[in-house]
Design a protein around this motif. Structure first.
Motif, PDB file in Angstrom:
ATOM      1  N   HIS A   9       0.499  -1.229   0.039  1.00 15.60           N
ATOM      2  CA  HIS A   9       0.178   0.080  -0.172  1.00 15.60           C
ATOM      3  C   HIS A   9       0.634   1.540  -0.035  1.00 15.60           C
ATOM      4  O   HIS A   9       1.556   1.026   0.928  1.00 15.60           O
ATOM      5  N   TYR A  26       1.065   5.902  -0.817  1.00 17.17           N
ATOM      6  CA  TYR A  26      -0.317   7.182  -1.039  1.00 17.17           C
ATOM      7  C   TYR A  26       0.580   8.009  -2.321  1.00 17.17           C
ATOM      8  O   TYR A  26       1.736   8.250  -2.001  1.00 17.17           O
ATOM      9  N   SER A  42      -2.791   4.886  -3.515  1.00 17.22           N
ATOM     10  CA  SER A  42      -3.982   6.276  -3.284  1.00 17.22           C
ATOM     11  C   SER A  42      -3.367   7.449  -3.780  1.00 17.22           C
ATOM     12  O   SER A  42      -2.376   7.834  -3.493  1.00 17.22           O
ATOM     13  N   LYS A  83      -4.152  11.661  -2.855  1.00 13.92           N
ATOM     14  CA  LYS A  83      -5.537  12.461  -2.927  1.00 13.92           C
ATOM     15  C   LYS A  83      -5.076  13.625  -3.500  1.00 13.92           C
ATOM     16  O   LYS A  83      -3.972  14.099  -3.560  1.00 13.92           O
ATOM     17  N   THR A  98      -7.418   4.538  -5.519  1.00 16.46           N
ATOM     18  CA  THR A  98      -8.253   4.713  -4.723  1.00 16.46           C
ATOM     19  C   THR A  98      -8.520   5.561  -5.064  1.00 16.46           C
ATOM     20  O   THR A  98      -6.956   7.000  -4.817  1.00 16.46           O
ATOM     21  N   HIS A 145      -8.891   8.591  -0.175  1.00 19.14           N
ATOM     22  CA  HIS A 145      -9.444   7.386   0.680  1.00 19.14           C
ATOM     23  C   HIS A 145     -10.023   8.790   1.905  1.00 19.14           C
ATOM     24  O   HIS A 145      -9.409   9.465   2.443  1.00 19.14           O
ATOM     25  N   GLU A 146     -10.588   7.883   2.782  1.00 21.23           N
ATOM     26  CA  GLU A 146     -11.494   8.161   4.273  1.00 21.23           C
ATOM     27  C   GLU A 146     -12.322  10.590   3.747  1.00 21.23           C
ATOM     28  O   GLU A 146     -11.304  10.697   4.821  1.00 21.23           O
ATOM     29  N   CYS A 198     -12.801   4.324  -0.759  1.00 21.86           N
ATOM     30  CA  CYS A 198     -11.929   4.008   0.937  1.00 21.86           C
ATOM     31  C   CYS A 198     -12.641   4.615   1.885  1.00 21.86           C
ATOM     32  O   CYS A 198     -12.661   5.375   2.044  1.00 21.86           O
ATOM     33  N   TRP A 236     -12.372  -0.200   3.864  1.00 20.53           N
ATOM     34  CA  TRP A 236     -12.699   0.935   5.105  1.00 20.53           C
ATOM     35  C   TRP A 236     -11.101   0.939   5.634  1.00 20.53           C
ATOM     36  O   TRP A 236     -10.821  -0.092   5.871  1.00 20.53           O
ATOM     37  N   ASP A 237     -11.074   2.294   6.686  1.00 23.33           N
ATOM     38  CA  ASP A 237      -9.985   2.098   8.121  1.00 23.33           C
ATOM     39  C   ASP A 237     -10.412   1.573   8.687  1.00 23.33           C
ATOM     40  O   ASP A 237     -11.185   2.859   9.147  1.00 23.33           O
ATOM     41  N   ALA A 268      -8.474  -1.974   4.460  1.00 23.94           N
ATOM     42  CA  ALA A 268      -7.496  -0.929   3.398  1.00 23.94           C
ATOM     43  C   ALA A 268      -6.616  -0.351   4.220  1.00 23.94           C
ATOM     44  O   ALA A 268      -5.272  -0.285   4.450  1.00 23.94           O
TER      45      ALA A 268
END
Length: 690
Positions: free
Chosen positions: A418, A420, A448, A450, A486, A489-490, A532, A560-561, A608
């Motif tokens: 994983h 980011y 991921s 963002k 994704t 996330h969150e 996520c 989900w986290d 995740a």
């Protein structure tokens, strides 16, 4: 376009497919079955007593208690005339006693070679795809699952029954019960009208009103008139499971009584065939209300308590520091032979192997009878759970070094890596590609992204399209293997509910859709998408929460986290608590797993990010929690991937490292060797999928 699906609506749809029914009430409206097939083998296994066999028990158990899990296993031999697939096949379970948990699930089991008299938690086969979920009201007489999509040809089929809870056990009648004619049964119909009839009946039943009796038990209204229990009404229910309150005595606590089973099973109008009771499989006749098998009494130490060998032994030089052997050749660690990797295409056909005959040798734990767990088109394993990590997070350790260090420390290869990315970074990076394409240890990437330049509304309007074009070109040129992706996330943390803010939940859904569709249009066809969420109850119960979902057509997985806390208070508990965390201030929230199972019945689920925040005040909790993951994982069969978030210090300074203590590291190494997590991607080849 499919937009957010409200929880209530999803529950109604679920009821149309797999339904908890009051037997006898709707039997006359279901399509006429041509035959009934009684279960050929049934048993259950309990993780708090992993060597115990329950093949002779008078009931079947499914659910969780005292940090462990009970899983029911069923086997049926189906002989279809001329090989014609049925128009409707339904699996029926009769409630034995006590209330039913708030969710019960039926899962296909790929292996059919197990022996009911020898199956234990240590030798149990891995679970495959979930067939259906039911949300009982509490005291239904039976549950009915639609298994038509599974039963497509003659053969032997196996299923597992689970309940995703750590504090409730469902009990169903087994074929060794005195009322064995009510044992698990599959009804098969070849009537073209059967499917439509069952569907309309299910919807009508799911919409029935309910009434709460003085004893607090929800029962259907109007209440059906049913024949009495064949052997009379028991005066009391069997004793409770350890750590749970005794079920209410129906003579004193409930008015009216919960419905009793009709005299025919499954419920059939006059003239329908009634299945022949299975032949007894052992001497003696079990009692109607048996005492609990010895395995339902946990060991004196209690499930979840670390053994003396797992006690924390901090290094004298640094309290809480690990002192393990990190040699990858440590005895007992799984081999990394690429030849053991699964092949790429999943098999949906049932096993044609006959069930093991009584008295035949039972596979030992080292002789796993499971077929290989294979990855499907959306990287969904046919059985088991993908095991992964975000290593050395919030540090400047190079990514390639981080994964090597983590795998050396924990003693096994990770199936998922994983990483980011933010802003306008291009990914995957050369290091990430090297991690995925390691010839000896191939891994899958979960990437991921963002965005930081534009808000969600601007992204949905195309403001980030120039960057997305560069990203798509980079991916096409450098990485053609499948990977998880994704966006943001969150997102709950950043929702601004004010209309026009550009950051509403609906803005997020539109932005997610736009990014996925734009990348696909630009040739990124190897991307497996996941939304996520943050499993934080105050966010999950906001009026805008359902609006975050961008649609089935752009979401392959739902993730989900969630984190566990070693200090007592919020988030302190076992794995089942983390997976279905609730809050007294928001009693309507069913827990994230239960919500996702009902809201997205056709999507695989993923955790995740997960971790255990270490505390010097409770240094043994990490080891205890990791132990509970191994014991309770099978309670959540929709979860097909998990990735640990390993960091020495996140934004609030919390430490989730699995090596924070030597006891925690030993427990995590043991957890990683669990059969359920032995799912590995095959070696990557440019231009190929798995």
């Amino acid at each position: 376009m499919t937009t957010a699906r409200p929880f209530i609506a999803a529950t109604a749809v679920l009821g149309a497919v797999t339904l908890a029914v009051t037997l006898g009430y709707i039997g006359g409206r279901v399509g006429r079955p041509h035959r009934s097939v009684p279960v050929s083998a049934d048993t259950f296994a309990v993780s708090w007593s992993p060597q115990a066999s329950e093949g002779k028990a008078a009931y079947l158990a499914a659910g969780g208690a005292d940090g462990g899990a009970a899983i029911t296993y069923l086997k049926f031999t189906i002989d279809l005339p001329a090989g014609a697939p049925p128009t409707l096949a339904e699996l029926w379970l009769a409630r034995h006693s006590g209330p039913l948990p708030e969710l019960v699930e039926l899962t296909h089991v790929p292996s059919t070679v197990w022996d009911e008299n020898r199956l234990t938690a240590a030798t149990a086969p891995r679970l495959g795809a979930v067939v259906g979920s039911i949300a009982p009201r509490g005291y239904e007489s039976a549950l009915r699952f639609d298994v038509t999509k599974v039963i497509r040809k003659s053969g032997t089929y196996a299923f597992a029954v689970t309940a995703p809870t750590g504090a409730s056990i469902a009990r169903f009648i087994a074929r060794d019960d005195l009322v064995a004619a009510k044992a698990p049964t599959i009804t098969i119909s070849f009537d073209p009208a059967a499917t439509a009839s069952a569907s309309s009946t299910s919807v009508a039943s799911s919409m029935e009103s309910s009434a709460v009796s003085p004893g607090g038990v929800t029962v259907p209204e109007p209440f059906p008139s049913l024949p009495p229990w064949p052997l009379g009404t028991p005066t009391s229910l069997p004793p409770s499971l350890p750590g749970l309150p005794s079920p209410p005595n129906p003579t004193f606590s409930m008015s009216p009584l919960p419905p009793k089973l009709p005299s025919t099973w499954p419920p059939t109008p006059s003239g329908w065939p009634i299945p022949d009771p299975p032949s007894p499989t052992g001497p003696g006749v079990p009692s109607l209300s048996p005492s609990l098998p010895p395995s339902l009494s946990p060991s004196p130490g209690g499930p979840g308590s670390p053994s003396p060998s797992d006690a924390v032994s901090p290094s004298p030089s640094e309290p809480g520091s690990p002192s393990p052997s990190t040699s990858p050749s440590e005895p007992g660690l799984p081999s990394e032979s690429p030849s053991s990797s699964p092949s790429s295409s999943p098999s949906s056909s049932p096993s044609g192997s006959p069930s093991a005959a009584p008295g035949s040798p039972s596979p030992s734990p080292s002789e796993n009878p499971d077929p290989k767990c294979e990855l499907g088109a959306a990287l969904v394993p046919s059985c088991g759970v993908l095991w992964g990590v975000a290593p050395a997070s919030h540090t400047d350790v190079p990514r390639r070094q981080a994964i090597v260090d983590f795998e050396t420390s924990t003693g096994r290869r990770q199936a998922l890596f994983h990483a980011y990315h933010r802003g306008e970074q291009l990914f995957p990076t050369p290091d990430e590609i090297a991690i995925a394409r390691n010839a000896d240890k191939p891994r899958l990437l979960f990437l991921s992204w963002k965005p930081t330049t534009f808000n969600w509304a601007e992204i949905a309007r195309g403001r980030a399209d120039a960057y997305l074009a560069r990203l798509a070109a980079h991916i096409r040129a450098n990485y053609t293997d499948q990977f998880f992706f994704t966006m943001y996330h969150e997102p709950e943390d950043n929702v601004v509910a004010r209309v026009g803010s550009g950051m509403t939940a609906k803005d997020f859904a539109r932005a997610f859709r736009h990014v996925v569709l734009e990348l696909r249009a630009k040739g990124v066809t190897n991307m497996v998408t996941a939304i996520c969420y943050m499993a934080y109850v105050p966010w999950n119960t906001q009026p805008w929460f359902e609006d975050l979902y961008p649609g089935d057509d752009v979401v392959d997985w739902v993730a989900w986290d969630a984190y566990a806390y070693s200090d007592p208070g919020y988030g302190h508990g076992d794995f089942a608590e983390m997976m279905n965390r609730k809050a007294a201030s928001r009693p309507s929230w069913p827990g994230f797993y239960n919500w996702a199972a009902k809201s997205f019945p056709d999507k695989p689920l993923m955790v995740a990010e997960w971790g255990v925040w270490f505390s010097q005040r409770n240094p043994t909790h990490q080891a205890t929690f990791f132990d509970s993951v191994g014991k309770q994982m099978e309670l959540f069969p929709r979860v097909k991937a998990m990735m640990y978030f390993d960091t020495p210090s996140q934004q609030q300074g919390r430490d989730s490292r699995v090596a924070a203590t030597s006891g925690g590291l030993r427990a995590y190494r043991k957890l990683g060797r669990s059969p359920v997590f032995q799912v590995m991607p095959a070696a990557n080849r440019r231009g190929s999928s798995y």
